[in-house]
Scaffold this active site. Structure first.
Site: not given
Ligand SMILES: [Zn+2]
Length: 547
Positions: A361-362, A365, A385, A449
């Protein structure tokens, strides 16, 4: 979902990227029913390599090489403006020339701009018949390895296995020192005393037996880790001065450092002498580092093998992972400023957030920042997100770890809610009590989110379809806004469509209507307008009330 995460992610997602040239493989010309962006990239590369091969003869003449010399195309890179960089190896009388490599730079019209040669010396040997026979050269090379490098050969340890690890000596021309002469190249394979594999390549003079060069081919070591969440996993490490570092030179040099509960700087790189990291418990500081380093490696491999993407910025550079960040820090974040990942240790510094889908996930980004750069607010923020949740989930499916069975839940192992429930659900996002299942006019005013729910739900439905089902041991029951029944096209196709839309159609201001248009364009490129996949994208957006 956490405020802190949102705050930090705002910074990272909107951080200005300068000097990054996007060369996305999926930008390649796509026609309906084209298999995959990866295959397209491979096809393109093969085509330009064929151009280089076709020019080998004329170029050898133009460069004034001798009659005995030939160029062999090895690689080719084409810039956006059409400038070509053709890389060749050289042979002499059919023998490989070490140090004979060169790169020819051409304008788009084929005119040579310049040439880089490894060595400029002319090659003219009196004979290509060696004075030292090949088997004698191989024995010399093996002896030299044993004497100077300290490699313990398998054959020495266990002669009865019959494994002969010394390769045959191959006749070559050694030109790398600017004094071309006949030589042998021998590969001596074995293991170091501590079990690390070794592959020594020696070049010896074919007249005198003198060792001209020696280098270790195994520049990375095969370590092992025992993480908090990943369990027992292999790790590619780097050896330096008898110590093994959590640094992976096979994946852009990405590494993991210990922040020792501080919040600034790069921390200290994890290293030890055993090449075994962590014991699965949080008491051992290396365990969370194993999760992080493995998560980075898996995310790297996922993007490379699924989309042909070479690292987060597609530039081959690996990121730093920082573990034990802050004290009682219940979050994880990506920052473009340090091009690094940071993981807190959670409540009581005993619950690190180093789960695999969090890593995916990170780091996604970072991919988004380097591509669509979706603004981290309003509907575009929700799409930002969701992109991270989608790809984080796909990283989990890609790794398929027994200790972390893939599913469509986010953060299901880190227990941030304290009651064992996941952070988010893709099949029915509202199960978290706050996320949106369907688009409405107010969705852009939700925290990013929670507005992400619409796109997460879209992705689940596109991949798996609607209704009650059990997938990989997890139960889902995904509803639709219009009560339609959807079949799903599979997660692999859904991911290809999302990635292509992200990297070629989405922009900083894309909203949900724009996401519908962008994914339809991507589906048309990949599978054809009006294809099953294209129609599924349209029906699935309608099923989450994006029209
Ligand atoms: Zn995130």
């Amino acid at each position: 979902m956490k405020r802190k995460l949102a705050a930090v992610a705002v910074l990272s997602a909107t951080a200005l990227l300068t000097g990054v040239i996007q060369v996305s493989t999926s930008a390649a010309q796509a026609s309906p029913a084209t298999p995959s962006p990866q295959a397209q990239a491979a096809e393109q590369h093969a085509a330009v390599l064929a151009v280089a091969s076709g020019q080998a003869g004329p170029l050898a003449k133009a460069l004034g090489l001798g009659d005995q010399e030939q160029l062999v195309a090895k690689d080719a890179v084409v810039d956006r403006d059409g400038t070509r960089h053709l890389r060749f190896e050289r042979t002499y009388a059919g023998l490989p020339v070490i140090g004979g490599d060169l790169v020819v730079h051409q304008k788009a019209d084929g005119a040579v701009k310049s040439v880089n040669k490894a060595v400029s010396a002319r090659i003219a040997l009196p004979s290509v018949t060696p004075e030292v026979p090949a088997d004698q050269a191989a024995a010399q090379a093996t002896g030299a390895v044993k004497a100077t490098v300290g490699v313990t050969l398998d054959a020495d340890q266990s002669p009865l296995t019959g494994v002969h690890r010394t390769g045959t000596a191959e006749l070559v021309v050694w030109a790398a020192d600017g004094n071309p002469r006949l030589a042998y190249r021998t590969t001596v394979e074995g293991e170091r005393a501590d079990g690390t594999p070794s592959s020594q390549v020696l070049v010896t003079d074919a007249a005198t037996g003198q060792v001209l060069s020696t280098h270790e081919k195994v520049q990375t070591a095969a370590g092992t880790g025992n993480g908090v969440f990943v369990g027992q996993v292999p790790l590619t490490t780097a050896e330096s001065g008898g110590r093994y570092q959590l640094k992976d030179d096979s994946r852009g040099g990405q590494s993991t450092a210990d922040m020792r509960n501080g919040t600034s700087g790069s921390g200290s790189l994890f290293a030890n002498t055993s090449n075994r990291f962590g014991d699965g418990t949080t008491a051992n500081r290396e365990s969370a580092a194993v999760d992080a380093q493995f998560g980075a490696a898996t995310t790297w491999d996922f993007y490379k093998n699924t989309f042909g993407r070479n690292g987060i910025r597609n530039d081959g550079v690996g990121a730093l992972s920082r573990v034990h960040y802050g004290s009682n820090y219940v979050n994880a974040f990506w920052s473009d400023d340090c091009f690094c990942m940071s993981y807190g240790d959670g409540s009581g510094n005993a619950a690190p957030l180093t789960e695999l889908d969090v890593a995916g996930h990170e780091m996604t980004h970072g991919v988004t920042a380097a591509t669509a750069n979706l603004n981290y607010e309003g509907e575009s923020g929700g799409l930002n997100e969701a992109t991270s949740d989608i790809m984080g989930t796909m990283v989990e499916w890609y790794s398929n770890l027994p200790s972390n069975p893939p599913n469509y839940q986010i953060g299901e192992l880190i227990n941030l809610n304290g009651n064992g429930t996941p952070l988010r659900y893709m099949d029915q996002p509202s199960k978290d009590g706050q996320s949106a299942d369907y688009w409405d006019a107010n969705v852009g005013s939700l925290d990013v989110h929670f507005s992400s729910g619409v796109a997460n739900h879209f992705f689940y439905l596109l991949a798996e379809g609607s209704g009650a089902k059990t997938i990989n041991g997890f139960s889902y029951d995904s509803p639709t806004y219009d009560n339609s029944s959807l079949a799903g096209i599979g997660r692999d196709k859904a991911a290809q469509i999302w990635y292509k839309a992200l990297t070629t159609y989405f922009t900083s201001t894309t909203d949900y209507a724009g996401a519908r248009a962008g994914t339809l364009s991507a589906a048309a490129d990949l599978y054809g307008s009006g294809s099953t996949e294209y129609n599924a994208v349209a029906a699935t957006w309608t099923a989450v009330n994006v029209n």
